[in-house]
Design a protein around this motif. Structure first.
Motif, mmCIF file in Angstrom:
data_model
loop_
_atom_site.group_PDB
_atom_site.id
_atom_site.type_symbol
_atom_site.label_atom_id
_atom_site.label_comp_id
_atom_site.label_asym_id
_atom_site.label_seq_id
_atom_site.Cartn_x
_atom_site.Cartn_y
_atom_site.Cartn_z
ATOM 1 N N ARG A 150 32.715 94.130 2.783
ATOM 2 C CA ARG A 150 32.565 92.960 1.925
ATOM 3 C C ARG A 150 33.926 92.371 1.565
ATOM 4 O O ARG A 150 34.826 93.079 1.130
ATOM 5 C CB ARG A 150 31.814 93.363 0.659
ATOM 6 C CG ARG A 150 31.499 92.241 -0.295
ATOM 7 C CD ARG A 150 30.555 92.708 -1.382
ATOM 8 N NE ARG A 150 30.980 93.939 -2.017
ATOM 9 C CZ ARG A 150 31.909 94.006 -2.983
ATOM 10 N NH1 ARG A 150 32.459 92.917 -3.428
ATOM 11 N NH2 ARG A 150 32.242 95.161 -3.496
ATOM 12 N N ARG A 151 34.083 91.051 1.751
ATOM 13 C CA ARG A 151 35.352 90.374 1.461
ATOM 14 C C ARG A 151 35.304 89.605 0.155
ATOM 15 O O ARG A 151 36.312 89.080 -0.284
ATOM 16 C CB ARG A 151 35.679 89.386 2.591
ATOM 17 C CG ARG A 151 36.039 90.068 3.874
ATOM 18 C CD ARG A 151 36.165 89.081 5.013
ATOM 19 N NE ARG A 151 36.748 89.747 6.164
ATOM 20 C CZ ARG A 151 38.028 89.690 6.490
ATOM 21 N NH1 ARG A 151 38.871 88.962 5.796
ATOM 22 N NH2 ARG A 151 38.477 90.352 7.530
ATOM 23 N N PHE A 152 34.118 89.465 -0.428
ATOM 24 C CA PHE A 152 34.005 88.665 -1.662
ATOM 25 C C PHE A 152 33.823 89.595 -2.854
ATOM 26 O O PHE A 152 33.263 90.675 -2.724
ATOM 27 C CB PHE A 152 32.831 87.680 -1.557
ATOM 28 C CG PHE A 152 31.512 88.335 -1.262
ATOM 29 C CD1 PHE A 152 31.142 88.639 0.027
ATOM 30 C CD2 PHE A 152 30.637 88.649 -2.290
ATOM 31 C CE1 PHE A 152 29.929 89.255 0.305
ATOM 32 C CE2 PHE A 152 29.411 89.260 -2.031
ATOM 33 C CZ PHE A 152 29.064 89.566 -0.727
ATOM 34 N N GLU A 153 34.284 89.152 -4.012
ATOM 35 C CA GLU A 153 34.183 89.986 -5.206
ATOM 36 C C GLU A 153 33.447 89.302 -6.337
ATOM 37 O O GLU A 153 33.186 89.916 -7.367
ATOM 38 C CB GLU A 153 35.585 90.377 -5.684
ATOM 39 C CG GLU A 153 36.288 91.284 -4.699
ATOM 40 C CD GLU A 153 37.435 92.042 -5.317
ATOM 41 O OE1 GLU A 153 38.029 91.523 -6.279
ATOM 42 O OE2 GLU A 153 37.720 93.150 -4.840
ATOM 43 N N SER A 154 33.160 88.024 -6.178
ATOM 44 C CA SER A 154 32.497 87.313 -7.277
ATOM 45 C C SER A 154 31.765 86.104 -6.709
ATOM 46 O O SER A 154 31.650 85.949 -5.493
ATOM 47 C CB SER A 154 33.526 86.892 -8.321
ATOM 48 O OG SER A 154 34.509 86.105 -7.702
ATOM 49 N N ALA A 155 31.300 85.258 -7.615
ATOM 50 C CA ALA A 155 30.481 84.117 -7.215
ATOM 51 C C ALA A 155 31.213 83.206 -6.225
ATOM 52 O O ALA A 155 32.435 83.103 -6.241
ATOM 53 C CB ALA A 155 30.078 83.323 -8.453
ATOM 54 N N ASP A 219 31.865 84.687 8.241
ATOM 55 C CA ASP A 219 31.355 86.031 7.938
ATOM 56 C C ASP A 219 32.109 86.547 6.708
ATOM 57 O O ASP A 219 33.317 86.764 6.771
ATOM 58 C CB ASP A 219 31.582 86.944 9.149
ATOM 59 C CG ASP A 219 30.967 88.326 8.963
ATOM 60 O OD1 ASP A 219 30.593 88.674 7.818
ATOM 61 O OD2 ASP A 219 30.870 89.060 9.959
ATOM 62 N N HIS A 220 31.374 86.719 5.606
ATOM 63 C CA HIS A 220 31.994 87.172 4.359
ATOM 64 C C HIS A 220 31.969 88.695 4.238
ATOM 65 O O HIS A 220 32.344 89.243 3.197
ATOM 66 C CB HIS A 220 31.272 86.548 3.160
ATOM 67 C CG HIS A 220 31.255 85.047 3.215
ATOM 68 N ND1 HIS A 220 32.350 84.288 2.900
ATOM 69 C CD2 HIS A 220 30.296 84.168 3.590
ATOM 70 C CE1 HIS A 220 32.059 82.997 3.068
ATOM 71 N NE2 HIS A 220 30.820 82.906 3.490
ATOM 72 N N GLY A 221 31.482 89.380 5.277
ATOM 73 C CA GLY A 221 31.339 90.826 5.207
ATOM 74 C C GLY A 221 30.157 91.201 4.336
ATOM 75 O O GLY A 221 29.513 90.333 3.723
ATOM 76 N N GLY A 222 29.838 92.489 4.317
ATOM 77 C CA GLY A 222 28.710 92.940 3.501
ATOM 78 C C GLY A 222 27.390 92.338 3.969
ATOM 79 O O GLY A 222 26.439 92.258 3.198
ATOM 80 N N GLY A 223 27.328 91.904 5.238
ATOM 81 C CA GLY A 223 26.077 91.361 5.774
ATOM 82 C C GLY A 223 25.806 89.920 5.404
ATOM 83 O O GLY A 223 24.708 89.417 5.638
#
Ligand SMILES: [Zn+2]
Length: 292
Positions: A150-155, A219-223
Motif C-alpha cells: 500500500r502506497r497511500f496512508e490517508s484519504a 496502482d496505489h498498492g494494497g489492491g
C-alpha cells in the motif's frame, strides 16, 4: 447459530481476557461502497486474512498485532442481501483463529441514463474490433496483476477541480442501446484542466484506448487502482512513480465521451467501487489501538 451480526470469538492465548471482535463499517454497505474491516484482538496475532466468498484480502497489522485492518470493495454489480465476511488469523503460537460477521449489501439504487454518442462508439466499425479486444485484454491483465504494498496512508483527493459528483453506477443506454453500467464518476471540467493523481501511485498504463480515449491507470498498492479516461494530454509514462496531487494529464473528450470531463473510476481487489468513497478513507496507519 445466528450468523447475523455475530461476533465470533477468536480463541486467545492464556492470560488474555475477552474475545477479539470484527467491526465492519458501514455495516450495511451499498453496492459499490468501500467498507473498512477492523479486527481487534486482546492478544497479538501474527497474520489475518479476510474472505468475502469471492476474494481473499490480506489484512494489515497496525501496531503490535492487536489490530488488523483491510479495505474491502463491494462490487457495484454484486448481489443485494446478506454476505458473510470471514477472517482467519494466526496467533503468536501458530494456532489458527477464526471470526465471521454478516454484512447486508443494499441496492445502490442506480438510475438509468440515456445518452447520444457518435454511432462508432455504440457499434464500432469492424476494423476497430481487434484493437478493442486488445485494449480489453491489456486492461484485464492490469486488474489481475499481483497486489503490491500500500502506497497511500490517508484519504484521496479529487483528481480535478469540478463541482459534479454524480453518475456512478448508472445504467446507460447509448443511442437507444443498453451498454455496461457506468463504473466511475464523470467530473465535468473544461478541456485542458489539469488532472492529478488522487494519491501516491505507480503508473501502470498511459496510452490511447478506443472507448476510454487517452487513459491513465494508477496502482496505489494494497489492491487499489484508479483510472482516468478521455484525457486531452498524458504527462506520465508506465512505471513512473507519482505523488498524490502530481499532474498526470489534462481533461479532454477523447474516446466515447459526450463532452470534456474526467471519467474517474476505482477498483479495489478487482471490485468496481465508487471512487468518491476514497475521499473519506480514514487515516492509516494512524489508528488508536484497542484498549487492553
Ligand atoms: Zn464516465
Amino acid at each position: 447459530m445466528s450468523a447475523l451480526v455475530f461476533l465470533a470469538a477468536l480463541g486467545v492465548s492464556a492470560g488474555a481476557s475477552g474475545a477479539a471482535t470484527l467491526e465492519i463499517s458501514p455495516p450495511r454497505p451499498k453496492q459499490g461502497e468501500i467498507v473498512v474491516v477492523t479486527l481487534r484482538s486482546p492478544s497479538p496475532l501474527s497474520s489475518a486474512t479476510l474472505s468475502d466468498g469471492t476474494r481473499e484480502v490480506t489484512m494489515e497489522a497496525v501496531g503490535d498485532g492487536r489490530l488488523f485492518r483491510a479495505l474491502l470493495g463491494i462490487d457495484f454489480e454484486s448481489a443485494v442481501g446478506k454476505r458473510e465476511i470471514r477472517v482467519t488469523a494466526s496467533g503468536a503460537e501458530g494456532v489458527e483463529r477464526r471470526a465471521a460477521k454478516t454484512v447486508e449489501v443494499r441496492s445502490g439504487r442506480f438510475p438509468t441514463q440515456k445518452l447520444k454518442v457518435a454511432p462508432a462508439y455504440v457499434e464500432p466499425p469492424k476494423e476497430e474490433l481487434a484493437r478493442i479486444a486488445e485494449d480489453r485484454e491489456k486492461v484485464k491483465r492490469i486488474w489481475a496483476a499481483a497486489d503490491s504494498g500500500r502506497r497511500f496512508e490517508s484519504a484521496f483527493r479529487l483528481p480535478v477541480a469540478s463541482s459534479s459528483r454524480g453518475s456512478f453506477g448508472v445504467r446507460r443506454v447509448f443511442n437507444d442501446q443498453p451498454r455496461s453500467p457506468h463504473d466511475g464518476v464523470d467530473l465535468a471540467a473544461p478541456k485542458g484542466e489539469p488532472v492529478v493523481a488522487a494519491a501516491p501511485a505507480v503508473v501502470v498504463l498511459a496510452e490511447d484506448l478506443y472507448f476510454s480515449g487517452a487513459t491513465v491507470i494508477l496502482d496505489h498498492g494494497g489492491g487499489l487502482l484508479t483510472s482516468y479516461f478521455h484525457l486531452s494530454a498524458i504527462d506520465v509514462r508506465p512505471g513512473q512513480a507519482v505523488a498524490g496531487g502530481e499532474r498526470i494529464g489534462a481533461v479532454g473528450a477523447t474516446g466515447r465521451a459526450t463532452g470534456p470531463h474526467l471519467h474517474w473510476s476505482a477498483r479495489l481487489h478487482r471490485a468496481r467501487v465508487n471512487p468518491l468513497d476514497l475521499l473519506q478513507l480514514p487515516a492509516w496507519p494512524a489508528v488508536a489501538p484497542a484498549a487492553h
